[in-house]
Scaffold this active site. Structure first.
Site, short mmCIF file in Angstrom:
data_model
loop_
_atom_site.label_atom_id
_atom_site.label_comp_id
_atom_site.label_asym_id
_atom_site.label_seq_id
_atom_site.Cartn_x
_atom_site.Cartn_y
_atom_site.Cartn_z
N CYS A 138 5.91 -14.37 -14.01
CA CYS A 138 7.10 -13.62 -14.43
C CYS A 138 8.33 -14.52 -14.35
CB CYS A 138 7.29 -12.40 -13.54
SG CYS A 138 8.83 -11.54 -13.86
N CYS A 160 8.94 -8.89 -6.25
CA CYS A 160 7.99 -9.90 -5.76
C CYS A 160 8.73 -10.84 -4.81
CB CYS A 160 7.43 -10.73 -6.91
SG CYS A 160 6.26 -9.84 -7.95
N GLU A 212 -0.03 17.25 5.78
CA GLU A 212 0.90 16.48 4.95
C GLU A 212 2.22 17.24 4.84
OE1 GLU A 212 1.24 13.65 2.92
OE2 GLU A 212 3.07 14.58 2.18
N ASP A 266 -2.74 7.93 8.39
CA ASP A 266 -2.26 7.00 7.36
C ASP A 266 -0.76 7.24 7.18
OD1 ASP A 266 -1.89 5.34 5.21
OD2 ASP A 266 -3.18 6.45 3.83
N CYS A 294 0.49 0.82 6.53
CA CYS A 294 1.15 -0.04 5.54
C CYS A 294 2.21 -0.91 6.21
CB CYS A 294 1.75 0.80 4.42
SG CYS A 294 2.88 2.05 5.00
N1 SAH Z 1 -3.48 9.21 2.93
C1 SAH Z 1 -2.75 9.39 1.70
C2 SAH Z 1 -1.23 9.30 1.84
C3 SAH Z 1 -0.68 8.18 2.67
S1 SAH Z 1 1.04 7.85 2.49
C4 SAH Z 1 -3.24 8.43 0.65
O1 SAH Z 1 -3.86 7.42 0.96
O2 SAH Z 1 -3.01 8.68 -0.53
C5 SAH Z 1 1.79 8.73 3.76
C6 SAH Z 1 1.93 10.22 3.51
O3 SAH Z 1 2.55 10.79 4.67
C7 SAH Z 1 2.83 10.59 2.33
O4 SAH Z 1 2.13 11.48 1.49
C8 SAH Z 1 4.03 11.30 2.99
O5 SAH Z 1 4.54 12.35 2.21
C9 SAH Z 1 3.43 11.83 4.28
N2 SAH Z 1 4.31 12.05 5.43
C10 SAH Z 1 5.45 11.40 5.77
N3 SAH Z 1 5.91 11.81 6.97
C11 SAH Z 1 5.03 12.74 7.42
C12 SAH Z 1 4.94 13.53 8.62
N4 SAH Z 1 5.84 13.43 9.57
N5 SAH Z 1 3.90 14.36 8.75
C13 SAH Z 1 2.95 14.46 7.76
N6 SAH Z 1 2.99 13.75 6.63
C14 SAH Z 1 4.01 12.90 6.45
#
Ligand code: SAH
Length: 470
Positions: free
Chosen positions: A72, A81, A343, A399, A426
């Site tokens: 790019c 990036c 969630e 996650d 992440c």
């Molecule tokens: N496991 C899923 C999403 C992971 S991303 C996948 O792999 O697709 C993290 C997620 O946590 C997001 O959807 C976000 O909306 C949610 N989130 C953020 N803070 C939160 C909280 N305090 N309690 C529950 N969910 C939350």
């Protein structure tokens, strides 16, 4: 060292933001876009007592870890990036080292234990015709603005700013983005639809969200607007709808003075309000507001590992915290007795319930709310309703977003005495912080592995399996 001084530096290390690090007479300089192994000429921009920041002016001798030419042309300017000029195998080594470093420094995990438990990073295959992986993202959010001549532009923010670098052809994104953006820009020019101006909080079109289902080839376009309607919206919908794969065109209403991109109200302009995609053999419906992993190729590997780490036999009760649209939950449900997902975004839970239905999965149940509130509440209610008996989970998967888990949530997780905790992260710095807590509370790292979901950026995903000490 003084501001504006020109120096010659050999780059010896890589910083957490991907920048090159070198020393001049013992004084440390951080130089963006310089690659480990480069010898460069740099200009000091900011000089503190023990370290400073310099701008890369000229590469005197390129590193062996440097690519001949970035794919790019905007790679250095754009904030998207950070390490595109670094060869991909070196990027992978950098990311693995970053995860290892965080786990040992912040997590205080013994190096010897990690050497035993950490598996090699999972990289991504190269793209067709290129030496490195590109065009992997299924989602992009393009800011819309106006240039000095008054033309509507779109592109990406320059690093750490909100000034737009015009670019409709991002090398990380789906190739179809360009056609869609050009169509929207032409429409806006023709009908004199104003771009949003952040500083004045005036104008209409703020962002364009594009999602592309790599497996289904379905496309979603969502225009984020500072208003209730888009003038001549039907005309735009007609023009966009002829693009092959177009499935969903919507508006997201965001009239707030905020950095948050999406507004909570979604209005349909054309077609469905969602697209469908697959990961493995699970089918997912995805709405504009729902989180969905951006790199489907690597996500399949990531979820496969999470599932393997969970070690399910069919008898287990599993919690999937921060479940989004139920992506991991539904993977797990096929191998478990019962899965509970939690969630915070209501629309994502709607998607999750629907996704269970369209996949014929009946052993997954979903709760809307904060994980750190829903799980402790469930635990307390259970105890009250079952005469003092405690709620138990066999496996808990988390996650979380970059900020990681609250300590109160980690405590409830431990109270539920799961055999295994699978932590998908992440941000390995908050993973390390939380691992430290879990190790103190009777859990030990069994396996850990980084997965490169985001080639050419400094971000990296990690999966970590912790087991309860016997
Ligand atoms: N496991 C899923 C999403 C992971 S991303 C996948 O792999 O697709 C993290 C997620 O946590 C997001 O959807 C976000 O909306 C949610 N989130 C953020 N803070 C939160 C909280 N305090 N309690 C529950 N969910 C939350």
């Amino acid at each position: 060292m003084q501001k504006n001084e020109m120096v010659t530096v050999t780059i010896e290390d890589i910083g957490v933001n991907g920048e090159g690090i070198g020393k001049v007479d013992g004084y440390t300089l951080f130089i963006k876009d310089a690659i480990i192994g480069d010898m460069v000429e740099a200009k000091v921009m900011k000089a503190k007592k023990n370290y400073g920041y310099a701008r890369l002016m000229r590469i005197i001798e390129p590193s062996r870890e440097r690519v001949e030419e970035a794919v790019c042309p905007m790679a250095r300017k754009c904030g998207g990036c950070q390490i595109q000029e670094m060869k991909y195998d070196r990027q992978l080594r950098f990311k693995e080292d970053k995860v290892r470093g965080n786990l040992t420094r912040i997590g205080e995990v013994p190096e010897k234990l990690l050497a035993e438990k950490m598996e090699p990073i999972v990289g991504m295959e190269s793209s067709e015709g290129l030496e490195q992986p590109f065009h992997y993202r299924n989602k992009a959010q393009f800011p819309i603005g106006t240039d000095k001549e008054g033309h509507v532009i779109t592109g990406f923010y320059a690093g750490r700013t909100h000034s737009i670098i015009p670019n409709t052809d991002c090398a990380l994104g789906a190739k179809v983005n360009e056609e869609i953006l050009k169509c929207i820009l032409a429409f806006m020019e023709e009908y004199r639809i104003p771009a949003y101006d952040e500083t004045l909080h005036r104008g209409l079109v703020r962002h364009v969200l594009i999602r592309y289902g790599f497996r289904t080839k379905e496309i979603m376009v969502c225009l984020v607007i500072n208003g209730n309607t888009l003038p001549h919206g039907q005309e735009l919908a007609e023009r966009l709808s002829v693009i092959e794969g177009m499935t969903s065109i919507t508006l997201s209403i965001n009239k707030e003075k905020t950095n948050v991109i999406m507004g909570n109200t979604i209005k349909s302009l054309w077609g469905q309000t969602y697209i469908t995609d697959y990961i493995g053999d699970v089918k997912y419906q995805i709405s504009p507001l729902s989180f969905y992993q951006v790199n489907p190729v690597q996500t399949e590997k990531l979820y496969g590992m999470a599932l393997e780490y969970a070690g399910l036999t069919g008898d287990e009760t599993v919690w999937d915290l921060y479940c989004g649209i139920g992506t991991i939950s539904l993977f797990l449900a096929k191998k478990a007795k019962q899965v509970y997902g939690v969630e915070i975004i209501p629309q994502a839970i709607e998607d999750a319930r629907n996704n269970a239905k369209i996949n014929g999965i009946e052993n997954a149940e979903f709760y809307v709310g904060k994980a750190e509130e829903v799980l402790p509440q469930y635990y307390a209610d259970y105890e009250r309703e079952h005469g003092g008996e405690k709620a138990h989970a066999d496996v808990i998967v988390v996650d979380p977003p970059r900020k990681g888990c609250e300590e109160s949530l980690l405590q409830t997780m431990v109270d539920m005495q799961p055999e295994r905790i699978v932590y998908v992260s992440c941000d390995s710095a908050t993973l390390a912080r939380d691992v430290k807590v879990l190790r103190e509370k009777g859990y030990e790292i069994e396996r850990v592995r980084a997965v490169d979901q985001f080639p050419h950026t400094v971000h990296v995903e990690t999966v970590c399996l912790l087991s309860r000490n016997k």
